[in-house]
Design an enzyme around this catalytic site. Structure first.
Site, PDB file in Angstrom:
ATOM      1  N   GLY A   1       0.824  -1.194   0.000  1.00 49.94           N
ATOM      2  CA  GLY A   1       0.000   0.000   0.000  1.00 49.94           C
ATOM      3  C   GLY A   1       0.861   1.247   0.000  1.00 49.94           C
ATOM      4  O   GLY A   1       2.065   1.194   0.293  1.00 49.94           O
TER       5      GLY A   1
ATOM      6  N   CYS B   1       5.350  -6.158   1.778  1.00 48.88           N
ATOM      7  CA  CYS B   1       5.715  -4.743   1.721  1.00 48.88           C
ATOM      8  C   CYS B   1       5.030  -3.967   2.856  1.00 48.88           C
ATOM      9  O   CYS B   1       5.382  -4.149   4.008  1.00 48.88           O
ATOM     10  CB  CYS B   1       5.395  -4.179   0.341  1.00 48.88           C
ATOM     11  SG  CYS B   1       6.243  -2.613  -0.008  1.00 48.88           S
ATOM     12  N   TYR B   2       4.041  -3.117   2.548  1.00 51.88           N
ATOM     13  CA  TYR B   2       3.347  -2.419   3.634  1.00 51.88           C
ATOM     14  C   TYR B   2       2.751  -3.427   4.612  1.00 51.88           C
ATOM     15  O   TYR B   2       2.730  -3.187   5.824  1.00 51.88           O
ATOM     16  CB  TYR B   2       2.244  -1.518   3.080  1.00 51.88           C
ATOM     17  CG  TYR B   2       1.542  -0.722   4.160  1.00 51.88           C
ATOM     18  CD1 TYR B   2       2.016   0.517   4.544  1.00 51.88           C
ATOM     19  CD2 TYR B   2       0.419  -1.236   4.809  1.00 51.88           C
ATOM     20  CE1 TYR B   2       1.398   1.243   5.558  1.00 51.88           C
ATOM     21  CE2 TYR B   2      -0.209  -0.534   5.818  1.00 51.88           C
ATOM     22  CZ  TYR B   2       0.286   0.716   6.198  1.00 51.88           C
ATOM     23  OH  TYR B   2      -0.326   1.414   7.213  1.00 51.88           O
TER      24      TYR B   2
ATOM     25  N   HIS C   1       7.837  -7.825  -3.528  1.00 51.06           N
ATOM     26  CA  HIS C   1       6.515  -8.177  -4.054  1.00 51.06           C
ATOM     27  C   HIS C   1       6.596  -9.516  -4.804  1.00 51.06           C
ATOM     28  O   HIS C   1       7.010  -9.543  -5.966  1.00 51.06           O
ATOM     29  CB  HIS C   1       5.994  -7.085  -4.984  1.00 51.06           C
ATOM     30  CG  HIS C   1       5.547  -5.855  -4.262  1.00 51.06           C
ATOM     31  ND1 HIS C   1       4.240  -5.659  -3.869  1.00 51.06           N
ATOM     32  CD2 HIS C   1       6.242  -4.769  -3.835  1.00 51.06           C
ATOM     33  CE1 HIS C   1       4.149  -4.494  -3.243  1.00 51.06           C
ATOM     34  NE2 HIS C   1       5.349  -3.934  -3.208  1.00 51.06           N
TER      35      HIS C   1
ATOM     36  N   GLU D   1       4.158 -11.160  -5.990  1.00 57.62           N
ATOM     37  CA  GLU D   1       3.048 -11.297  -6.927  1.00 57.62           C
ATOM     38  C   GLU D   1       3.382 -10.789  -8.327  1.00 57.62           C
ATOM     39  O   GLU D   1       2.666 -11.116  -9.282  1.00 57.62           O
ATOM     40  CB  GLU D   1       1.804 -10.577  -6.393  1.00 57.62           C
ATOM     41  CG  GLU D   1       1.886  -9.068  -6.325  1.00 57.62           C
ATOM     42  CD  GLU D   1       2.456  -8.532  -5.027  1.00 57.62           C
ATOM     43  OE1 GLU D   1       2.073  -7.427  -4.616  1.00 57.62           O
ATOM     44  OE2 GLU D   1       3.305  -9.229  -4.402  1.00 57.62           O
TER      45      GLU D   1
ATOM     46  N   ASP E   1     -17.226 -11.826 -22.092  1.00 60.16           N
ATOM     47  CA  ASP E   1     -17.893 -11.815 -20.781  1.00 60.16           C
ATOM     48  C   ASP E   1     -19.393 -12.065 -20.917  1.00 60.16           C
ATOM     49  O   ASP E   1     -19.959 -12.931 -20.236  1.00 60.16           O
ATOM     50  CB  ASP E   1     -17.662 -10.483 -20.065  1.00 60.16           C
ATOM     51  CG  ASP E   1     -16.188 -10.186 -19.861  1.00 60.16           C
ATOM     52  OD1 ASP E   1     -15.390 -11.138 -19.841  1.00 60.16           O
ATOM     53  OD2 ASP E   1     -15.836  -8.999 -19.741  1.00 60.16           O
TER      54      ASP E   1
ATOM     55  N   LYS F   1     -10.641 -12.094 -15.744  1.00 66.14           N
ATOM     56  CA  LYS F   1     -10.836 -12.260 -17.183  1.00 66.14           C
ATOM     57  C   LYS F   1     -10.310 -13.599 -17.688  1.00 66.14           C
ATOM     58  O   LYS F   1     -10.971 -14.278 -18.478  1.00 66.14           O
ATOM     59  CB  LYS F   1     -10.119 -11.122 -17.929  1.00 66.14           C
ATOM     60  CG  LYS F   1     -10.417 -11.069 -19.417  1.00 66.14           C
ATOM     61  CD  LYS F   1     -11.773 -10.444 -19.675  1.00 66.14           C
ATOM     62  CE  LYS F   1     -11.992 -10.150 -21.130  1.00 66.14           C
ATOM     63  NZ  LYS F   1     -13.226  -9.404 -21.378  1.00 66.14           N
TER      64      LYS F   1
END
Length: 519
Positions: free
Chosen positions: A57, A84-85, A176, A178, A233, A375
């Site tokens: 964040g 991180c944060y 990070h 991710e 979608d 998605k």
């Protein structure tokens, strides 16, 4: 989603929080993102997560009033990973210390092993080459660990870059995992989920069955209408609903005259002939083009098109009669973005065509069977439902269609030129086997004409721009690196085959600073 083992992600406003959820879903682990300020002890216990991840964040932990997770997170008896944060918040709440004013780290860094890093399953497969490449983005850093924690990895700007309390299964990293810039980040997340005991029960086959059961429970004997845009979608939503309730579903496909070449025929043929789904094909092209006559400002175009969609959809829904439900292809990113961690307004870059305003005006209940999916998961569900691969894998197409790929005034003549040029470009991409490597590709018809020489004569025709990008989710994008030979061949075909264009340019702008679409 009820019935699945949950990894709860508590969001502190990181730009890449969605990537944490996506990585977990890729590991067949169901995850949900909840803002820190929407959780308390009772809500935590009701969610009953098997593990918790604290996101990054933009805030600074030493600052008064900076956000924290509920204290009950550390009393649930489940593994917790701070990123991180999230690391800094965890350390501060458990008795450690976080300070600012030290050397910041942004971008690539090397993580060096320290302490007993090999003794815990969280590190399985890590540090095999001696150190790990990671991606950092922090200004503050941990300067003292809480009781019970050990340091497992360090970096030049973060002496406590990876720490943990193995007894309580509390782990925290300054980098990070991710993002794809941390090559072994997926392995770290996989180790964390295994340590937490996730069985990997999140599959599209299971989701399909659960979604069908949920639709039947919600709809009962009622009728549903589904706005069909031709995109993946709404297509997946329609096919899923048809499996659940059969001919009590009616799709409404509005042809606004701004579609790509042969697109209306393709969509109608797929649903009316292949799936035999009741379909109203509303050809409203004349109406839309008349309303767009003389409109040049991008936002005015979008709002005009959105307003007409509402009007046409209401008119067509009225002809069906008795429909109590409206189906939409709402995805999980839409849900996440509607409840930001900061609670503050976001800058509106451009208006988006959406039918979200219809239910209140039409007194219908919403059916949103894809609202738990990203998605890529929608595409996987489409394959599970048997949708043709060329349809499931097609590039995104905006609701306002070719109107926003035609800067300036939209006219039938310019649309015809744009359709023809776009068809050549996409054909070239398919011929060269590049379609699936590209997130989105299209031609924009520029609002300028230039002098050219064609044959032995002078021409004065439009210029166009080729646009093709790679992306994960459309939030950021890089230009696709076509070869010079491909570009030259494509330009020759467009100029030779499309009457009205005598100059071809290539848009190499990334997002940001540009957007993917031109308007």
């Amino acid at each position: 989603m009820a019935g699945h083992q949950l990894c709860l992600i508590i969001d502190f406003g990181s730009q890449v929080t969605q990537l944490i959820a996506r990585r977990l879903r890729e590991l067949n682990v169901y995850s949900e993102i909840h803002p820190f300020n929407a959780l308390d002890g009772d809500r935590l216990r009701a969610l009953a997560p098997r593990a918790v991840i604290l996101s990054g964040g933009p805030a600074s932990v030493p600052e008064p009033g900076s956000p924290r997770p509920p204290a009950e997170v550390f009393q649930l008896g489940v593994p917790v990973l701070g990123i991180c944060y999230g690391q800094q918040a965890m350390v501060d709440m458990l008795g450690g210390r976080v300070e600012g004013g030290h050397a910041a780290e942004f971008g690539h860094a090397w993580l060096e092993p320290a302490g007993r890093h090999g003794d815990d399953p969280i590190f399985s497969g890590l540090f095999e080459a001696g150190r790990e490449a990671v991606w950092m983005s922090h200004g503050d850093r941990v300067t003292a660990m809480p009781d019970g924690f050990e340091v497992f990895g360090t970096s030049p700007g973060a002496p406590f870059a990876m720490i943990g309390d193995a007894r309580r299964h509390f782990y925290a990293v300054m980098f990070h995992p991710e993002v794809h810039h941390t090559p072994n980040g997926r392995r770290l997340l996989e180790n964390f989920t295994r340590l937490a005991g996730f069985s990997g029960d999140w599959t599209m086959g299971a989701y399909r069955d659960e979604a069908i059961a949920a639709i039947r429970a919600q709809v009962g004997n009622g009728r549903v209408i589904c706005g069909l845009s031709g995109g993946v979608d709404s297509a997946v939503t329609a096919v899923l609903l048809h499996e659940a309730i059969g001919d009590r579903l009616t799709c409404v496909f509005v042809d606004h005259g701004l579609l790509r070449q042969n697109e209306a025929q393709e969509v109608v043929g797929l649903f009316r002939d292949h799936y035999n789904i009741p379909l109203i094909h509303a050809d409203e092209s004349a109406r839309f083009l008349a309303a767009l006559d003389g409109v040049t400002e991008p936002e005015a175009k979008r709002k005009t098109i959105g307003r007409l969609f509402v009007e046409v959809f209401e008119e067509q829904a009225g002809t069906i009669g008795g429909a109590a439900f409206l189906a939409q292809g709402t995805l999980y990113p839409d849900v996440i973005e509607s409840v930001s961690a900061s609670g503050g307004p976001s800058v509106t870059i451009k208006s988006h065509h959406n039918v979200g305003g219809l239910p209140e005006r039409m007194n219908m209940a919403l059916v949103e069977p894809l609202r738990a999916l990203f998605k890529d998961e929608v595409r996987a569900l489409g394959r599970e439902l048997g949708l043709p691969e060329h349809f499931v894998g097609r590039h995104p197409f905006p609701g306002p269609g070719l109107a926003i790929r035609c800067p300036g005034e939209v006219t039938p003549e310019k649309l015809a030129i744009l359709r023809a040029a776009d068809a050549v470009f996409i054909d070239q991409i398919r011929r060269h086997g590049l379609y699936d490597d590209i997130w989105q590709a299209f031609v924009a018809l520029l609002p300028v004409k230039s002098v050219g020489v064609m044959g032995d004569g002078r021409s004065y025709d439009y210029a166009c721009a080729l646009r093709a990008v790679t992306s994960v989710d459309g939030m950021t994008a890089d230009v696709y690196p076509f070869t010079h030979d491909f570009l030259r061949e494509t330009a020759n075909r467009i100029v030779g085959e499309v009457r009205g264009i005598n100059r071809v340019t290539w848009d190499i702008t990334s997002k940001p600073p540009g957007t993917i679409e031109w308007e």
